[in-house]
Design an enzyme around this catalytic site. Structure first.
Site, short mmCIF file in Angstrom:
data_model
loop_
_atom_site.label_atom_id
_atom_site.label_comp_id
_atom_site.label_asym_id
_atom_site.label_seq_id
_atom_site.Cartn_x
_atom_site.Cartn_y
_atom_site.Cartn_z
N ARG A 125 -0.04 -14.64 -3.33
CA ARG A 125 -1.33 -15.03 -3.90
C ARG A 125 -1.28 -16.44 -4.50
O ARG A 125 -0.23 -16.90 -4.95
CB ARG A 125 -1.77 -14.00 -4.95
N ASP A 321 -15.43 -7.48 -6.68
CA ASP A 321 -14.58 -6.30 -6.64
C ASP A 321 -15.33 -5.10 -6.07
O ASP A 321 -14.70 -4.11 -5.65
CB ASP A 321 -14.05 -5.95 -8.04
N ARG A 352 -9.25 -8.96 1.92
CA ARG A 352 -10.16 -7.83 1.81
C ARG A 352 -11.28 -7.86 2.85
O ARG A 352 -11.73 -6.80 3.30
CB ARG A 352 -10.73 -7.77 0.38
#
Length: 434
Positions: A125, A321, A352
């Site tokens: 990340r 999220d 994602r």
């Protein structure tokens, strides 16, 4: 739970009352501010999860006096007015992005030399924008593996920085607003004051607003003129008692379940006064046909009869999220669901956007993947095993599909330990009426 989790399909609209854990975002912010305050701070409603345990273990490794009462969801931490008790050591932030960014900033301005280790997931990340700022103000960073990423050895500026002028830095937050939250949260350690000029198009965000509100609760004001963030010299956090809100991100899975089944979900102690940005997901559910009501116990979501959901196009940048949650219920809508402005979620626990598109396609649902958007077409998913990419939100959100489709299994369900380790136990109890 090592094997796949087999979701129990419900045959009628749900009627659930749920208590969710405390907010991860608020827990880790409060832990950091408590450690920098002068004296004892008692935090209530603390989330105990993989992320927060890594944060707590790191604070203990740095010499802070931390009293943990897990059964009472309470932590008491003794701060030393911006000082780190030890001047050398090693911490491991695991997969916790907040711990990685917040504690790196802390050690970058502390006195001493420290090693920061991380999980394989966290090593991938982004960290470089934060590293660049810390190096610019005098910290020294040695990369132990890949340049620009954890793990590192870091030597903080300690008392070496001149104290007669405001510390001015420039920061790009296009990849993560956690870089800015990290610098804001440790700003009281820089006694001459801190000014942060934001160089990216993105200047603010819902999690930055949480940071600012919580800092104000702890006695430090952050001024923002639309371009620059400023913290006055000699700012300091006040020790005391602080109540952490329930995790709205977790609450949204149960609200989405109500939408999906045409049922009802009450999540205790969730109110419109909560400061978390994921509350905006309730407005999305309302646009899709749900009814939202606030009661004395908490907010209630009632789904439309038959679980009918309207299609929607929504910008989810400020509550991204919930992208996985909306994607999981989108196939059951009557028209296309389009989710926009979420390119940054490619750099989180998993890519994602690609994970969503891949798993929906695996279940027979047409999902168009773009660089920063997704379009999902209506179609009842097929049975199948959902891969979760060691991403807690993929696991928790995609389990919702199994409420309407027989034969949905979730691989590696315990990756939910990151934020809500009892999620599948709670879901099992609710769906089977145990």
């Amino acid at each position: 739970m090592k094997e796949n989790y087999k979701v129990h399909m419900v045959s009628a609209p749900i009627d659930w009352t749920v208590t969710v854990p405390g907010s991860k975002s608020m827990t880790n912010r409060a832990l950091l501010m408590g450690s920098l305050a002068d004296g004892k701070t008692t935090l209530s409603g603390v989330l105990f999860s993989d992320d927060s345990r890594h944060f707590l273990a790191a604070l203990q490794a740095l010499g802070f006096d931390v009293e943990i009462q897990e059964a009472q969801k309470q932590v008491t931490i003794t701060g030393l007015n911006g000082k780190v008790p030890v001047t050398e050591g090693k911490i491991d932030v695991g997969s916790a992005g907040t711990a990685a960014r917040f504690l790196t900033a802390l050690l970058g301005v502390a006195e001493g030399t420290f090693t920061i280790q991380a999980s394989e997931q966290m090593k991938k990340r982004p960290m470089k924008p934060l590293f660049d700022v810390l190096v610019a103000i005098g910290a020294k960073i040695s990369y132990l593996e890949k340049e620009g990423h954890l793990p590192i050895q870091i030597t903080g500026i300690g008392g070496t920085k001149a104290m007669d002028e405001v510390c001015c830095v420039a920061l790009d937050i296009s990849e993560s607003t956690q870089f800015l939250s990290a610098l804001l949260l440790i700003s009281p350690m820089i006694k001459q004051g801190l000014s942060i000029a934001i160089t990216s198009a993105r200047k603010d965000g819902s999690y930055i607003q949480i940071t600012r509100k919580m800092m104000e609760n702890f006695g430090v004001e952050v001024m923002f003129d639309g371009e620059n963030y400023n913290i006055r010299k000699d700012s300091s956090y006040k020790a005391g008692a602080y109540q952490i809100e329930p995790d709205i991100s977790a609450a949204c899975y149960f609200y989405a379940a109500a939408a999906l089944t045409g049922g009802k979900a009450l999540v205790k102690n969730v109110t419109w006064d909560c400061m978390q940005g994921d509350l905006q997901f309730l407005n999305v559910l309302a646009q899709m046909g749900c009814t939202i009501t606030e009661t004395a116990q908490g907010i209630v979501v009632c789904g439309a009869e038959g679980g009918r959901l309207k299609g929607i196009t929504v910008d989810m940048k400020e509550f991204s999220d919930q992208t996985m949650t909306l994607a999981a219920i989108a196939p059951f809508a009557e028209e296309d669901v389009r989710i926009e402005n979420v390119g940054h979620i490619r750099l989180q626990e998993s890519d994602r956007i690609h994970a969503i598109a891949t798993e929906l396609s695996r279940l027979g649902v047409t999902c168009k993947e773009e660089e920063d958007a997704l379009t999902i077409q209506p179609k009842i998913p097929n049975a199948g095993i959902v891969q979760t990419y060691d991403d807690h939100r993929m696991a928790m959100a995609f389990a919702l599909i199994g409420l309407r489709v027989q034969g949905i299994e979730i691989a590696n369900p315990m990756c939910c330990r990151k934020t809500f380790e009892e999620y599948f136990d709670v879901l099992e109890t609710l769906t089977r009426g145990k």
